[in-house]
Design a protein around this motif. Structure first.
Motif: not given
Length: 515
Positions: A496, A500-501, A504
């Motif tokens: 997760v 997410r990184e 982004e």
């Protein structure tokens, strides 16, 4: 893009093109290389009492003479040991002439405890084992456990394959130039390099672009532009649907690991396709993952036609045999449907699915070559690779990189040749070497998670080579972040923060591109 990996021949061509373009000449490149190495020595070993610089007769040795000149001018006690004189009027000969430290013969090499060794003997271009005085120098440095700084690559390691040619230095720091070489990343050579420092010596990106390099270090820069970011209006099937085949009642866990990984990696819907006798076992363990019976080819056809799956995982815990082969061949044929809504984009074969074709690999390869067949990704470890590609595996003169490339071309598939130095290769010749591998991933079920991540990215429209590269990197990154105590069940959730990184970062890249 600095993730290109240059073979020794490509590096020589980069040197040649740079010199031809001017204004930098050969001795100019050599001075910059030597300056970069000397800077690392002064940075990491400011209190070094004495530095022994071992110089070969070629350009690597020329870099060493520059290092010795700079260190001596900086007040560092410096001795040069030469294995042979540079060729007259060469750049190395000019560097040697400008070095105030007169060389001693390498045959007399001796060192004291606490001193530093600079390996400037041969670098990445060596193609034969170290012998004679060269090998003795390795023994001296090793016996005294002296810190070693290697110029370009530890002498004795092949820059092309990572193979250790006889004996070699174990460097604490390796300073290389312009781009890394495959030998910096492929085992066992990677283990001899220590910290790899990439130095800019004036070989520009425009020069590298002329080489049409097809080998890369795997990392987000290679595939981030293709990384899926859900649109505002996305619904679950728009984000892709993955089907994962389950084994029988006592072998269902592998499929569930793959299914969870596919879901975590962003697939909008995931279905476990289970034999009837394992339905209850799977149902007891699944919540957001859907479940459907699939005992025969007819039921697969019905699922493909009615549920628009984008990608499949076949193999983990499924069993070896004719049924597995039939399922794989049916899925490869399903991609050829004229109905666009029923087209399959990708198939990931792992474990038992790979082994099932060991006696009939050509049948699989032929199916993968048919027009409009879905992208095929196979994720063999070394043993599975040898079963499916025995002739390629037996070629001891071929590197892991070359073997993966040959297998990808033969099978018309993206090959993820797993290991601590996983190589991902595409049929078009592109290849990437992974460098963020984690020992913690050597645990049962880890490969099932990798297959699921790959299928999840394929289902979201990521091209097969990029999807496989991203999956390998993400999988390794998650394993590194978790660390000791990792088991396969931990991995889907550990994905997760990594994902997410990446989302982004991908969003920033896309926004920058469109602005």
């Amino acid at each position: 893009m600095s993730n290109e990996l240059l073979s020794p021949a490509e590096m020589s061509e980069a040197d040649r093109l740079t010199i031809a373009a001017g204004p930098t000449d050969g001795i100019g490149l050599m001075r910059r290389a030597g300056e970069a190495v000397a800077a690392e020595i002064l940075k990491h070993f400011p209190a070094a009492a004495h530095v022994h610089v071992l110089c070969g007769p070629g350009n690597n040795g020329g870099d060493g003479y520059v290092v010795a000149r700079i260190l001596a001018a900086s007040g560092v006690g410096t001795t040069v040991w030469a294995s042979g004189a540079p060729k007259p009027e060469s750049d190395a000969a000019l560097a040697a002439a400008q070095c105030p430290v007169k060389p001693r013969p390498l045959s007399g090499f001796d060192a004291e405890a606490g001193s530093i060794v600079v390996d400037a003997l041969y670098g990445a271009g060596l193609s034969k084992p170290l012998s004679g005085d060269d090998a003795k120098a390795v023994d001296v440095a090793t016996a005294l456990r002296l810190p070693v700084i290697a110029v370009d690559l530890p002498s004795g390691v092949s820059g092309a394959s990572g193979e250790i040619l006889g004996s070699t230095f174990r460097a604490d720091i390796t300073v290389t130039f312009a781009r890394k070489k495959p030998g910096h990343l492929l085992l066992p050579g990677r283990g001899q390099c220590g910290e790899v420092v990439l130095a800019d010596i004036g070989i520009g990106d425009d020069i590298i672009a002329q080489l049409a390099v097809s080998t890369f270090e795997n990392g987000p820069d290679l595939w981030l532009r293709e990384f899926p970011v859900p649109a505002v209006d996305a619904h679950k099937y728009k984000r892709g649907h993955v089907g994962v085949f389950s084994g029988g009642p006592s072998a269902t866990g592998a499929a569930r690991l793959s299914a969870l990984a596919a879901a975590r990696s962003g697939a909008g819907a995931v279905t476990v396709l289970s034999p009837a006798n394992a339905m209850q076992v799977n149902a007891a363990h699944l919540t957001s993952i859907m479940l459907r019976k699939a005992d025969d080819v007819a039921e697969i056809e019905a699922f493909v036609g009615g549920h628009r799956p984008s990608a499949f995982v076949l193999g983990p815990g499924f069993g070896v045999g004719e049924r597995t082969r039939d399922f794989a061949l049916k899925l490869l044929a399903s991609g050829r449907s004229k109905d666009a809504s029923a087209r399959l984009d990708g198939l990931v074969l792992d474990a038992d699915a790979i082994t099932s074709f060991r006696d009939a690999p050509d049948v699989l390869f032929k199916a993968a070559r048919q027009p409009n067949a879905p992208a095929l990704v196979m994720t063999p470890h070394e043993g599975e690779f040898a079963k499916l590609f025995p002739d390629i595996a037996r070629n001891i003169a071929s590197s892991k990189l070359a073997k993966a490339r040959a297998a990808a071309k033969l099978a018309n598939a993206v090959i993820v040749y797993k290991g601590a130095d996983t190589v991902i290769a595409a049929p078009d010749g592109r290849a990437a070497i992974n460098s963020n591998g984690a020992a913690w991933l050597a645990t049962a079920g880890s490969g099932d998670v990798l297959s699921g991540i790959t299928a999840g990215l394929l289902a979201q429209g990521m091209p097969a080579f990029e999807a496989a590269c991203a999956a390998v990197w993400i999988h390794a990154e998650a394993g590194s972040r978790f660390g000791p105590g990792l088991i396969a069940e931990d991995l889907p959730l550990v994905l997760v923060p990594v994902l997410r990184e990446l989302v982004e970062a991908s969003t920033q890249v896309l926004n920058t591109h469109h602005s």
